[in-house]
Each structure stands twice: as structure tokens, then as C-alpha cells.
Scaffold this motif. Structure first.
Motif, PDB file in Angstrom:
ATOM      1  N   ASN A 102      -2.913 -26.004  24.293  1.00 49.72           N
ATOM      2  CA  ASN A 102      -3.594 -24.564  24.175  1.00 49.72           C
ATOM      3  C   ASN A 102      -2.897 -23.610  22.861  1.00 49.72           C
ATOM      4  O   ASN A 102      -1.825 -23.551  23.077  1.00 49.72           O
ATOM      5  CB  ASN A 102      -3.627 -23.573  25.057  1.00 49.72           C
ATOM      6  N   PRO A 103      -3.714 -23.837  21.827  1.00 57.71           N
ATOM      7  CA  PRO A 103      -3.110 -23.208  20.526  1.00 57.71           C
ATOM      8  C   PRO A 103      -2.746 -21.837  20.497  1.00 57.71           C
ATOM      9  O   PRO A 103      -2.397 -21.353  19.496  1.00 57.71           O
ATOM     10  CB  PRO A 103      -3.637 -23.992  19.400  1.00 57.71           C
ATOM     11  N   VAL A 104      -3.750 -21.296  21.302  1.00 59.48           N
ATOM     12  CA  VAL A 104      -3.706 -19.915  21.316  1.00 59.48           C
ATOM     13  C   VAL A 104      -2.591 -18.861  21.729  1.00 59.48           C
ATOM     14  O   VAL A 104      -1.989 -19.194  22.943  1.00 59.48           O
ATOM     15  CB  VAL A 104      -4.869 -19.398  21.885  1.00 59.48           C
ATOM     16  N   LEU A 105      -1.886 -18.327  20.766  1.00 58.40           N
ATOM     17  CA  LEU A 105      -0.542 -17.359  21.252  1.00 58.40           C
ATOM     18  C   LEU A 105      -1.204 -16.043  21.704  1.00 58.40           C
ATOM     19  O   LEU A 105      -1.948 -15.543  21.071  1.00 58.40           O
ATOM     20  CB  LEU A 105       0.212 -17.183  19.975  1.00 58.40           C
ATOM     21  N   GLN A 106      -0.823 -15.884  22.963  1.00 56.47           N
ATOM     22  CA  GLN A 106      -1.469 -14.713  23.720  1.00 56.47           C
ATOM     23  C   GLN A 106      -0.341 -13.488  23.406  1.00 56.47           C
ATOM     24  O   GLN A 106       0.875 -13.545  23.673  1.00 56.47           O
ATOM     25  CB  GLN A 106      -1.444 -14.910  25.248  1.00 56.47           C
ATOM     26  N   PHE A 107      -1.166 -12.181  23.269  1.00 54.04           N
ATOM     27  CA  PHE A 107      -0.303 -11.185  22.936  1.00 54.04           C
ATOM     28  C   PHE A 107      -0.685 -10.146  24.062  1.00 54.04           C
ATOM     29  O   PHE A 107      -1.803 -10.158  24.334  1.00 54.04           O
ATOM     30  CB  PHE A 107      -0.300 -10.726  21.585  1.00 54.04           C
ATOM     31  N   LYS A 111       5.668 -25.524  29.585  1.00 51.67           N
ATOM     32  CA  LYS A 111       5.286 -26.525  28.619  1.00 51.67           C
ATOM     33  C   LYS A 111       5.994 -26.290  27.276  1.00 51.67           C
ATOM     34  O   LYS A 111       6.424 -27.241  26.379  1.00 51.67           O
ATOM     35  CB  LYS A 111       3.841 -26.367  28.358  1.00 51.67           C
ATOM     36  N   MET A 112       6.119 -25.119  26.803  1.00 48.21           N
ATOM     37  CA  MET A 112       6.821 -24.725  25.603  1.00 48.21           C
ATOM     38  C   MET A 112       8.301 -24.957  25.648  1.00 48.21           C
ATOM     39  O   MET A 112       8.812 -25.566  24.770  1.00 48.21           O
ATOM     40  CB  MET A 112       6.595 -23.071  25.166  1.00 48.21           C
ATOM     41  N   TYR A 116       8.453 -28.685  25.375  1.00 51.10           N
ATOM     42  CA  TYR A 116       8.556 -29.080  23.797  1.00 51.10           C
ATOM     43  C   TYR A 116       9.578 -28.876  23.015  1.00 51.10           C
ATOM     44  O   TYR A 116      10.290 -29.439  22.176  1.00 51.10           O
ATOM     45  CB  TYR A 116       7.256 -28.477  23.159  1.00 51.10           C
ATOM     46  N   ARG A 117      10.418 -27.658  23.192  1.00 52.47           N
ATOM     47  CA  ARG A 117      11.341 -27.294  22.563  1.00 52.47           C
ATOM     48  C   ARG A 117      12.733 -28.252  22.824  1.00 52.47           C
ATOM     49  O   ARG A 117      13.540 -28.419  22.168  1.00 52.47           O
ATOM     50  CB  ARG A 117      11.955 -25.863  22.751  1.00 52.47           C
ATOM     51  N   GLN A 118      12.780 -28.761  24.280  1.00 58.06           N
ATOM     52  CA  GLN A 118      13.873 -29.565  24.413  1.00 58.06           C
ATOM     53  C   GLN A 118      13.650 -30.880  23.787  1.00 58.06           C
ATOM     54  O   GLN A 118      14.520 -31.611  23.429  1.00 58.06           O
ATOM     55  CB  GLN A 118      13.855 -29.844  25.881  1.00 58.06           C
ATOM     56  N   VAL A 168       5.693 -22.754  19.630  1.00 56.92           N
ATOM     57  CA  VAL A 168       7.091 -23.471  19.681  1.00 56.92           C
ATOM     58  C   VAL A 168       8.091 -23.169  18.600  1.00 56.92           C
ATOM     59  O   VAL A 168       9.083 -22.958  19.084  1.00 56.92           O
ATOM     60  CB  VAL A 168       6.712 -25.114  19.779  1.00 56.92           C
ATOM     61  N   PHE A 169       7.653 -22.855  17.543  1.00 58.41           N
ATOM     62  CA  PHE A 169       8.688 -22.754  16.328  1.00 58.41           C
ATOM     63  C   PHE A 169       8.779 -21.171  16.331  1.00 58.41           C
ATOM     64  O   PHE A 169       8.360 -20.617  15.498  1.00 58.41           O
ATOM     65  CB  PHE A 169       8.058 -23.313  14.887  1.00 58.41           C
ATOM     66  N   ILE A 170       9.368 -20.553  17.395  1.00 61.26           N
ATOM     67  CA  ILE A 170       9.301 -18.950  17.208  1.00 61.26           C
ATOM     68  C   ILE A 170      10.725 -18.275  17.108  1.00 61.26           C
ATOM     69  O   ILE A 170      11.634 -19.251  17.022  1.00 61.26           O
ATOM     70  CB  ILE A 170       8.729 -18.497  18.895  1.00 61.26           C
TER      71      ILE A 170
END
Length: 195
Positions: free
Chosen positions: A45-50, A67-68, A71-73, A103-105
Motif C-alpha cells: 500500500n503506497p498511501v502514506l496516511q496522515f 511491514k514497514m 522493510y527497514r530491517q 520506508v525512507f522516513i
């Protein structure tokens, strides 16, 4: 070297799929340690929720999503990242851009020190393998390689990832089978010898 392959194309019969298979084959045959993320297969899901409580993507706000975190691991474990994707509208697919957004936050991939950005993914390198239907001369002359310039420094260098190299395959729609086989051989040899 540990490699992470991030793949973004929905069509299992596409040339991008053939590229992905050659990359995996080359890494296997070369004895490389590697992992893969197939964004469409995983229904990412590419949608970043705010919300009012979460006004920007930071390590604290996005870390609750397992999940995120996974991915970072995977990125943390990798020395080299390989991205495989098509160019649509002179940019990466939305699913891959959403992966980067989520992911790249801040706090993970970069942070600001006295208003100066500092990349936190130093020590990692990347190879971008992408296809496009436009011919190379058109992309360079009329679009100034925007698909490359918009990611190399603004995303990857910003996060400390370097060097960043690319393999661009232009004019795919009109390319011959012989040309495609030559491209796939080049990809296989690149990943086979990756050190």
C-alpha cells in the motif's frame, strides 16, 4: 555483500519481469546473499496516511506498522540495493514512490542537524535498473534525463546512499528480441560478478 532487490512491475510477462529473473539468477549463480521485495506481489500500500496526531512521516509515527519495520530491517541488512522498475510519465511507478515515502522516513533514512540534512543510510550503494519506451536520445535531449536526475541526488544521495549507478534500457517497445537478449545477458553478468 548482502543485496536487497526491490521490484516494481505488475505484469508477470513484462520485460521488467525478465530483468528481475536475470538479476535473481545472477545473484544465485554468483553465490550472493540476497533478499527480494516484490511490491506488487506483496500488494504494498503506497498511501502514506496522515492524521492530526501524525502530521508527518517519522520513525515514531510509521514504526507501528510491522511491514514497514520489516522493510527497514531488510534495508539495514543490505550493503547494496537493486531497484527494478519501468519509467512511467518520466518517473517511477506510484507503488515504488510510495515505498520510498513510507520506508525512507525522517529518523531512519535521514535527519536534520541544525537545518542541514544528514543521510543515515551511509555505507550502502544502489543500482537502478529501469526501462522506458522513449528512445535514449529523446530522454536526454528533450527531457534532460529527468527520470535519473529526480532520484539520484534528491532521494538516494540525500539519504546517504552512494555510489548510485543506473542501467537504463530505452526504446523497449520497439526493441528486437536480439537486443533484449543482449540486455539480459549484461544484467546477468553484472549481478553474477557483483562484489
Amino acid at each position: 555483500m548482502h543485496v536487497l532487490v526491490i521490484y516494481a512491475h505488475p505484469d508477470r510477462q513484462s520485460f521488467n519481469q525478465a530483468i528481475y529473473q536475470e538479476v535473481v539468477k545472477g545473484l544465485k549463480d554468483g553465490g550472493q546473499l540476497f533478499d527480494t521485495i516484490d511490491l506488487y506481489e506483496e500488494a504494498f500500500n503506497p498511501v502514506l496516511q496522515f492524521s492530526q496526531a501524525k502530521k508527518k512521516a517519522t520513525l515514531d509515527s510509521e514504526d507501528s506498522d510491522p511491514k514497514m519495520a520489516r522493510y527497514r530491517q531488510m534495508i539495514d541488512s543490505a550493503d547494496h540495493l537493486i531497484f527494478i522498475y519501468p519509467i512511467w510519465w518520466y518517473g517511477m511507478p506510484a507503488i515504488l514512490k510510495g515505498f520510498i515515502d513510507r520506508v525512507f522516513i525522517s529518523g531512519y533514512a535521514y535527519k536534520y542537524v541544525h537545518n542541514i540534512p544528514k543521510g543515515l543510510l551511509r555505507g550502502k550503494s544502489a543500482t537502478l535498473i529501469y526501462t522506458m519506451d522513449s528512445p535514449a536520445f529523446y530522454t536526454r535531449l528533450f527531457r534532460q534525463s529527468i527520470e535519473w536526475r529526480s532520484v539520484k541526488r534528491p532521494i538516494f544521495y540525500f539519504c546517504g546512499i552512494r555510489p548510485v549507478k543506473r542501467l537504463m534500457f530505452p526504446g523497449v517497445r520497439t526493441s528486437s528480441e536480439k537486443t533484449r537478449k543482449k540486455w539480459l545477458r549484461k544484467i546477468y553478468l553484472l549481478t553474477l560478478r557483483m562484489k
